[in-house]
Design a protein around this motif. Sequence first.
Motif, short mmCIF file in Angstrom:
data_model
loop_
_atom_site.label_atom_id
_atom_site.label_comp_id
_atom_site.label_asym_id
_atom_site.label_seq_id
_atom_site.Cartn_x
_atom_site.Cartn_y
_atom_site.Cartn_z
N VAL A 23 -18.31 -13.79 52.20
CA VAL A 23 -17.17 -14.81 51.76
C VAL A 23 -17.22 -16.18 51.92
O VAL A 23 -16.10 -16.60 51.49
N VAL A 24 -18.11 -17.04 52.39
CA VAL A 24 -17.88 -17.79 52.63
C VAL A 24 -18.15 -18.99 51.23
O VAL A 24 -17.27 -19.62 50.70
N SER A 25 -19.18 -18.20 50.68
CA SER A 25 -19.38 -18.49 49.24
C SER A 25 -17.79 -18.50 47.70
O SER A 25 -17.35 -19.51 47.36
N TYR A 26 -17.21 -17.18 48.74
CA TYR A 26 -16.01 -16.53 47.10
C TYR A 26 -15.04 -17.97 48.18
O TYR A 26 -13.72 -18.41 46.83
N VAL A 27 -14.49 -17.85 49.74
CA VAL A 27 -13.00 -18.54 49.40
C VAL A 27 -14.08 -20.47 49.08
O VAL A 27 -12.83 -20.52 48.28
N ALA B 134 -15.23 -21.09 46.48
CA ALA B 134 -15.01 -21.45 44.77
C ALA B 134 -13.78 -20.97 44.51
O ALA B 134 -12.81 -21.48 43.58
N LEU B 135 -13.02 -20.65 45.48
CA LEU B 135 -11.57 -20.66 45.22
C LEU B 135 -10.65 -22.27 44.99
O LEU B 135 -10.70 -22.78 45.30
N PRO B 136 -10.21 -22.08 44.01
CA PRO B 136 -9.15 -23.25 43.50
C PRO B 136 -8.65 -24.13 44.93
O PRO B 136 -8.64 -24.57 44.61
N ALA B 137 -7.86 -22.95 45.46
CA ALA B 137 -7.26 -24.35 46.27
C ALA B 137 -7.99 -24.40 47.72
O ALA B 137 -7.14 -25.47 48.51
N ALA B 138 -9.03 -24.21 47.63
CA ALA B 138 -10.47 -24.25 48.64
C ALA B 138 -10.97 -25.47 48.39
O ALA B 138 -11.10 -26.21 49.08
N GLN B 139 -10.24 -26.01 47.32
CA GLN B 139 -11.48 -27.13 46.84
C GLN B 139 -10.84 -28.11 46.79
O GLN B 139 -9.98 -28.17 46.84
N GLU B 140 -11.23 -29.76 46.99
CA GLU B 140 -10.87 -30.64 47.07
C GLU B 140 -9.96 -31.25 46.33
O GLU B 140 -10.17 -31.26 44.83
N PRO B 141 -9.26 -31.93 46.23
CA PRO B 141 -8.11 -31.80 45.16
C PRO B 141 -8.11 -33.31 44.03
O PRO B 141 -9.11 -33.83 44.73
N GLU B 142 -7.90 -32.91 43.35
CA GLU B 142 -8.35 -33.67 42.50
C GLU B 142 -7.22 -35.10 42.63
O GLU B 142 -6.31 -35.20 43.14
N ALA B 143 -8.43 -36.94 42.30
CA ALA B 143 -7.41 -37.79 42.68
C ALA B 143 -6.46 -37.66 41.89
O ALA B 143 -6.47 -37.21 40.58
N PRO B 144 -5.18 -38.60 42.15
CA PRO B 144 -4.16 -38.45 41.47
C PRO B 144 -4.71 -40.35 40.43
O PRO B 144 -5.04 -40.71 40.44
N ASP B 145 -3.40 -39.02 39.39
CA ASP B 145 -3.93 -40.07 38.24
C ASP B 145 -2.38 -41.18 38.16
O ASP B 145 -0.99 -40.60 38.71
#
Length: 202
Positions: free
Chosen positions: A176-180, A182-193
Amino acid sequence: FRANGYDWRHHNNGQMAKDLAYSQAMGVKPLSRWSHVAGFSDLFCFHKHQLPPLMVQDAVPMLQAAFPDAYFIHTHRDPADWVAARFWADGGAHRTALAWHAHLTEDAIVPYWMDEQAQHALNCERLFAGNPRFLDINLTTQPYDIISKFLSPDYELKHDSDTPDLHVEADKIQQVVSYVEALPAAQEPEAPDLKFIRQVSV
């Protein structure tokens, strides 16, 4: 209950949960079709994922009013075990459908479940405050004999079989932890350009 000769209904393919929803909408006494049985459990319906879930949480005040002398037992388990079991139910279809109905992304469904469960526990505590016919029990850590003793004034229940093992394997919890994570919404947002912003503001 069944092992001791009592008629008991568990889930019943969601029919009892449907009855609760219908009774609540129509203002009639719930569960009248099963007036001969000793009790009910797992009053939940979600076998058609295109329809919203029907949960007993929404019907507790109605049940309390309809059956003022009934015993009410709030069961819960270790959160990690409960979440893992629910997360992988129906091959994950249970999770994705509930997330869709709640207008949530998959990474947000676990905190949503935890908050939902906590709110239900608080509602039960408030609704049944001081009621001697209400029992709160953790099925992971507390012995089932507590239920037998609680119901002993009206039911004679003997344990002839082992109580079920509700623990979920550790790897299921880690999945469960690994799946969550790995989800895009759970990852750190990319630094803004900021290059475009600088150009516009010059």
